[in-house]
Design a protein around this motif. Structure first.
Motif, PDB file in Angstrom:
ATOM      1  N   LEU A   4      23.108  39.797  34.544  1.00 55.20           N
ATOM      2  CA  LEU A   4      23.416  38.967  35.901  1.00 55.20           C
ATOM      3  C   LEU A   4      24.669  38.210  35.911  1.00 55.20           C
ATOM      4  CD1 LEU A   4      19.690  37.776  37.049  1.00 55.20           C
ATOM      5  CD2 LEU A   4      21.048  39.999  37.974  1.00 55.20           C
ATOM      6  N   VAL A   5      24.792  37.626  34.685  1.00 58.48           N
ATOM      7  CA  VAL A   5      26.056  36.806  34.474  1.00 58.48           C
ATOM      8  C   VAL A   5      27.310  37.483  34.516  1.00 58.48           C
ATOM      9  CG1 VAL A   5      27.215  35.389  32.838  1.00 58.48           C
ATOM     10  CG2 VAL A   5      25.144  34.909  33.328  1.00 58.48           C
ATOM     11  N   GLN A   6      27.086  38.607  33.907  1.00 59.11           N
ATOM     12  CA  GLN A   6      28.369  39.783  33.974  1.00 59.11           C
ATOM     13  C   GLN A   6      28.441  40.292  35.419  1.00 59.11           C
ATOM     14  OE1 GLN A   6      30.373  40.845  31.423  1.00 59.11           O
ATOM     15  NE2 GLN A   6      29.221  39.441  30.330  1.00 59.11           N
ATOM     16  N   ARG A   7      27.451  40.555  36.104  1.00 60.50           N
ATOM     17  CA  ARG A   7      27.828  41.237  37.353  1.00 60.50           C
ATOM     18  C   ARG A   7      27.971  40.075  38.636  1.00 60.50           C
ATOM     19  NH1 ARG A   7      22.138  44.833  37.027  1.00 60.50           N
ATOM     20  NH2 ARG A   7      22.967  46.380  35.454  1.00 60.50           N
ATOM     21  N   PHE A   8      27.475  39.098  38.371  1.00 59.66           N
ATOM     22  CA  PHE A   8      27.619  38.265  39.573  1.00 59.66           C
ATOM     23  C   PHE A   8      28.458  36.995  39.300  1.00 59.66           C
ATOM     24  CE2 PHE A   8      23.397  40.193  40.401  1.00 59.66           C
ATOM     25  CZ  PHE A   8      23.732  40.893  41.673  1.00 59.66           C
ATOM     26  N   LEU A   9      28.977  36.910  37.927  1.00 60.03           N
ATOM     27  CA  LEU A   9      29.937  35.707  37.731  1.00 60.03           C
ATOM     28  C   LEU A   9      31.183  36.415  37.235  1.00 60.03           C
ATOM     29  CD1 LEU A   9      27.749  32.855  35.808  1.00 60.03           C
ATOM     30  CD2 LEU A   9      28.729  32.970  38.014  1.00 60.03           C
ATOM     31  N   PHE A  10      30.971  37.230  36.115  1.00 55.72           N
ATOM     32  CA  PHE A  10      32.279  37.610  35.506  1.00 55.72           C
ATOM     33  C   PHE A  10      32.892  38.768  36.235  1.00 55.72           C
ATOM     34  CE2 PHE A  10      34.666  40.683  32.616  1.00 55.72           C
ATOM     35  CZ  PHE A  10      35.407  40.021  32.071  1.00 55.72           C
ATOM     36  N   MET A  11      32.270  39.645  36.765  1.00 56.95           N
ATOM     37  CA  MET A  11      32.923  40.523  37.748  1.00 56.95           C
ATOM     38  C   MET A  11      33.559  39.961  39.142  1.00 56.95           C
ATOM     39  SD  MET A  11      33.433  43.168  36.179  1.00 56.95           S
ATOM     40  CE  MET A  11      34.273  44.136  37.315  1.00 56.95           C
ATOM     41  N   PRO A  12      32.899  39.323  39.879  1.00 56.15           N
ATOM     42  CA  PRO A  12      33.543  38.530  40.787  1.00 56.15           C
ATOM     43  C   PRO A  12      34.750  37.592  40.493  1.00 56.15           C
ATOM     44  CG  PRO A  12      31.337  38.288  41.096  1.00 56.15           C
ATOM     45  CD  PRO A  12      31.441  38.880  39.698  1.00 56.15           C
ATOM     46  N   MET A  13      34.649  36.951  39.392  1.00 54.68           N
ATOM     47  CA  MET A  13      35.876  36.196  38.881  1.00 54.68           C
ATOM     48  C   MET A  13      36.967  36.918  38.551  1.00 54.68           C
ATOM     49  SD  MET A  13      35.398  33.329  35.782  1.00 54.68           S
ATOM     50  CE  MET A  13      34.971  34.629  34.497  1.00 54.68           C
ATOM     51  N   PHE A  14      36.522  38.036  37.896  1.00 52.62           N
ATOM     52  CA  PHE A  14      37.667  38.830  37.588  1.00 52.62           C
ATOM     53  C   PHE A  14      38.518  39.747  38.897  1.00 52.62           C
ATOM     54  CE2 PHE A  14      38.808  43.447  36.079  1.00 52.62           C
ATOM     55  CZ  PHE A  14      39.848  43.102  35.355  1.00 52.62           C
ATOM     56  N   LEU A  15      37.651  39.938  39.910  1.00 48.09           N
ATOM     57  CA  LEU A  15      38.443  40.525  40.599  1.00 48.09           C
ATOM     58  C   LEU A  15      38.856  39.588  41.864  1.00 48.09           C
ATOM     59  CD1 LEU A  15      35.505  43.346  41.526  1.00 48.09           C
ATOM     60  CD2 LEU A  15      37.841  43.718  40.517  1.00 48.09           C
ATOM     61  N   PHE A  16      38.342  38.316  42.137  1.00 50.60           N
ATOM     62  CA  PHE A  16      38.881  37.606  43.186  1.00 50.60           C
ATOM     63  C   PHE A  16      39.484  36.420  42.604  1.00 50.60           C
ATOM     64  CE2 PHE A  16      35.024  39.812  44.705  1.00 50.60           C
ATOM     65  CZ  PHE A  16      35.830  40.801  45.713  1.00 50.60           C
ATOM     66  N   SER A  17      39.946  36.142  41.313  1.00 52.35           N
ATOM     67  CA  SER A  17      40.847  35.122  40.928  1.00 52.35           C
ATOM     68  C   SER A  17      42.196  35.162  40.789  1.00 52.35           C
ATOM     69  CB  SER A  17      40.074  34.866  39.379  1.00 52.35           C
ATOM     70  OG  SER A  17      38.566  34.321  39.607  1.00 52.35           O
ATOM     71  N   GLY A  18      42.931  36.157  41.566  1.00 51.15           N
ATOM     72  CA  GLY A  18      44.325  36.292  41.595  1.00 51.15           C
ATOM     73  C   GLY A  18      44.470  37.135  40.187  1.00 51.15           C
ATOM     74  N   THR A  19      43.841  37.972  39.962  1.00 50.58           N
ATOM     75  CA  THR A  19      44.260  38.846  38.678  1.00 50.58           C
ATOM     76  C   THR A  19      45.251  39.849  38.751  1.00 50.58           C
ATOM     77  OG1 THR A  19      41.884  38.542  37.653  1.00 50.58           O
ATOM     78  CG2 THR A  19      43.374  40.026  36.627  1.00 50.58           C
ATOM     79  N   PHE A  20      45.037  40.669  39.993  1.00 45.22           N
ATOM     80  CA  PHE A  20      45.994  41.790  40.246  1.00 45.22           C
ATOM     81  C   PHE A  20      46.716  41.277  41.549  1.00 45.22           C
ATOM     82  CE2 PHE A  20      42.403  43.540  38.220  1.00 45.22           C
ATOM     83  CZ  PHE A  20      42.795  44.039  37.154  1.00 45.22           C
ATOM     84  N   TYR A  21      46.656  40.443  42.337  1.00 44.82           N
ATOM     85  CA  TYR A  21      47.497  39.877  43.469  1.00 44.82           C
ATOM     86  C   TYR A  21      47.434  38.367  43.642  1.00 44.82           C
ATOM     87  CZ  TYR A  21      42.725  41.110  44.509  1.00 44.82           C
ATOM     88  OH  TYR A  21      41.118  41.253  44.505  1.00 44.82           O
ATOM     89  N   PRO A  22      48.364  37.748  44.341  1.00 42.64           N
ATOM     90  CA  PRO A  22      48.469  36.373  44.415  1.00 42.64           C
ATOM     91  C   PRO A  22      47.042  35.644  44.954  1.00 42.64           C
ATOM     92  CG  PRO A  22      50.639  37.033  44.869  1.00 42.64           C
ATOM     93  CD  PRO A  22      49.555  38.181  44.600  1.00 42.64           C
ATOM     94  N   LEU A  23      46.355  34.719  44.729  1.00 39.58           N
ATOM     95  CA  LEU A  23      45.203  34.474  45.238  1.00 39.58           C
ATOM     96  C   LEU A  23      45.476  34.033  46.716  1.00 39.58           C
ATOM     97  CD1 LEU A  23      42.163  33.511  44.771  1.00 39.58           C
ATOM     98  CD2 LEU A  23      43.069  31.147  44.118  1.00 39.58           C
ATOM     99  N   GLU A  24      46.583  33.558  47.171  1.00 37.83           N
ATOM    100  CA  GLU A  24      46.712  33.175  48.597  1.00 37.83           C
ATOM    101  C   GLU A  24      46.647  34.323  49.475  1.00 37.83           C
ATOM    102  OE1 GLU A  24      50.964  32.886  46.204  1.00 37.83           O
ATOM    103  OE2 GLU A  24      48.642  32.186  45.974  1.00 37.83           O
TER     104      GLU A  24
END
Length: 286
Positions: free
Chosen positions: A202-222
């Motif tokens: 659950l940590v991987q699916r609901f913490l790590f993956m959302p953090m990876f996808l929605f933390s400005g990794t591939f595009y600016p956060l703004e």
């Protein structure tokens, strides 16, 4: 002739035992660190493929492959930057956090429940905080190896992934700091779990993956909608990636934001450490 045998007194035996225990009490954290690092040899190739190979595959597939299709530079903090230099520091931080998510979960559960070697440690002069310190130091050692190897890879790429190598190496520290900010609280949580019922998945699916996808990794956060940007604000990945971008291509954050990013990562690690020491002490006292 009579032979006289001197029998040590109880005080002598006590003094000898205390003398023998001084060294492990002084260096106990490093003994636990050595154990954790030696145990990693059993899955050494997993370390290489999982911690380094996955971010590199993302880098080659998205940052280089996708970057060939993106002709317009990104705008980050009012500054134009090519796609590859923007993504590379975030993937470096991701590599450190991925290591933390592995080393601070199942090995901790094994120490308390499956193999129970933490209880063996406490039968020696080692203290519970020293055991927690050793777990953190062992995971940090693996993080450093993964992040340094990843940085060397992107630095040697002929695509300009590190435009300012004079300061780019500081991204290594940003990655390790983000990994500890995520991993130490996770270690405390793992130590509090009595039974494995899929919590780590659950940590991987609901913490790590959302953090990876929605933390400005591939595009600016703004560029994200406002109702999603909060994920990046509380994510150690975003804070570490912003610091890494400052180091690798000189992202103009300003001194205040740099201090804020560093303070946030240190605060997460400190709170997690205090929680982890308490969890280890209480659980190993049972």
């Amino acid at each position: 002739m009579t032979t006289r045998t001197d029998h040590p007194t109880l005080d002598d035996l006590r003094a000898e035992a205390l003398a023998a225990g001084r060294r492990p009490r002084r260096h106990g954290s490093w003994y636990v660190t050595e154990h954790m690092v030696r145990a990693m040899r059993a899955y050494g190739w997993t370390i290489v493929v999982g911690a380094i190979g996955q971010p590199i595959m993302y880098l080659l597939g998205l940052a280089i492959g996708l970057a060939a299709l993106i002709q317009v530079p990104l705008v980050s903090h009012g500054q134009e930057v090519a796609y590859l230099p923007f993504v590379a520091p975030a993937l470096l931080v991701t590599a450190a956090i991925a290591v933390a998510s592995e080393e601070m979960t199942y090995p901790v559960m094994a120490g308390f429940k499956w193999r129970r070697y933490f209880y063996g440690f406490t039968a020696s002069p080692l203290s519970s905080p020293q055991i927690a310190n050793g777990v953190i130091a062992g995971a940090t050692a693996r993080m450093i190896v993964a992040v340094v190897a990843y940085y060397l890879f992107v630095w040697l790429l002929p695509f300009g992934a590190v435009p300012t190598p004079a300061t780019g190496w500081l991204a290594i520290f940003a990655g390790v700091a983000a990994g500890l900010a995520f991993g130490i609280p996770l270690m405390a949580y793992a130590g509090s779990i009595e039974d494995d019922k899929g919590q780590f998945a659950l940590v991987q699916r609901f913490l790590f993956m959302p953090m990876f996808l929605f933390s400005g990794t591939f595009y600016p956060l703004e560029t994200l909608p406002g109702w999603l940007q909060w994920i990046g604000w509380i994510s150690p990945l975003w804070h570490g990636a912003e610091l890494g971008r400052t180091a690798t291509f000189g992202a103009d954050l300003g001194p205040g934001m740099i201090v804020l990013h560093i303070a946030y990562l240190l605060a997460l690690a400190a709170v997690g450490y205090l929680w982890g020491r308490r969890v280890f002490t209480e659980r190993l006292a049972k």
